[in-house]
Design a protein around this motif. Structure first.
Motif, PDB file in Angstrom:
ATOM      1  N   PHE A  35       1.015  -5.453   0.104  1.00  9.63           N
ATOM      2  CA  PHE A  35       1.343  -4.439   1.104  1.00  9.63           C
ATOM      3  C   PHE A  35       0.081  -3.808   1.679  1.00  9.63           C
ATOM      4  O   PHE A  35      -0.003  -3.526   2.873  1.00  9.63           O
ATOM      5  N   LEU A  36      -0.922  -3.599   0.833  1.00  6.37           N
ATOM      6  CA  LEU A  36      -2.189  -3.028   1.303  1.00  6.37           C
ATOM      7  C   LEU A  36      -2.872  -3.971   2.282  1.00  6.37           C
ATOM      8  O   LEU A  36      -3.388  -3.536   3.322  1.00  6.37           O
ATOM      9  N   VAL A  42      -2.619  -4.815  10.000  1.00  6.52           N
ATOM     10  CA  VAL A  42      -1.943  -4.174  11.133  1.00  6.52           C
ATOM     11  C   VAL A  42      -2.819  -3.081  11.719  1.00  6.52           C
ATOM     12  O   VAL A  42      -2.954  -2.966  12.943  1.00  6.52           O
ATOM     13  N   TRP A  43      -3.452  -2.270  10.869  1.00  2.41           N
ATOM     14  CA  TRP A  43      -4.332  -1.199  11.330  1.00  2.41           C
ATOM     15  C   TRP A  43      -5.504  -1.768  12.125  1.00  2.41           C
ATOM     16  O   TRP A  43      -5.874  -1.248  13.170  1.00  2.41           O
ATOM     17  N   ALA A  49      -6.746  -3.528  19.543  1.00  2.00           N
ATOM     18  CA  ALA A  49      -5.994  -3.498  20.805  1.00  2.00           C
ATOM     19  C   ALA A  49      -6.310  -2.233  21.588  1.00  2.00           C
ATOM     20  O   ALA A  49      -6.469  -2.286  22.813  1.00  2.00           O
ATOM     21  N   LEU A  50      -6.403  -1.100  20.894  1.00  3.30           N
ATOM     22  CA  LEU A  50      -6.734   0.144  21.590  1.00  3.30           C
ATOM     23  C   LEU A  50      -8.154   0.107  22.141  1.00  3.30           C
ATOM     24  O   LEU A  50      -8.406   0.580  23.247  1.00  3.30           O
TER      25      LEU A  50
END
Length: 73
Positions: A35-36, A42-43, A49-50
């Protein structure tokens, strides 16, 4: 509930309780690390993308500025 207590006593008597605990901890640690890793990925993608979006918009940060120049004849 009684069968869980009997199972626990059986595991303690046979000495396999530590093996069961190690396997459970290994599975829990593996799930946590999985999960980490997904969260970090994802982060990283969102930040990239930003950053790409800001770079695409240019130095004005996305704001539009119109300059109208008049000259007299």
């Amino acid at each position: 509930m009684m069968w869980l207590l009997l199972l626990l006593i059986l595991l303690v008597v046979t000495g396999t309780l530590w093996l069961v605990v190690k396997i459970a901890l290994g599975v829990a640690l593996g799930l946590f690390l999985g999960f980490l890793a997904i969260a970090v990925f994802v982060w990283w993608r969102v930040r990239r993308a930003l950053r790409d979006d800001r770079a695409r918009r240019g130095p004005g940060g996305g704001s539009s500025e119109v300059t109208v120049l008049y000259h007299e004849d």
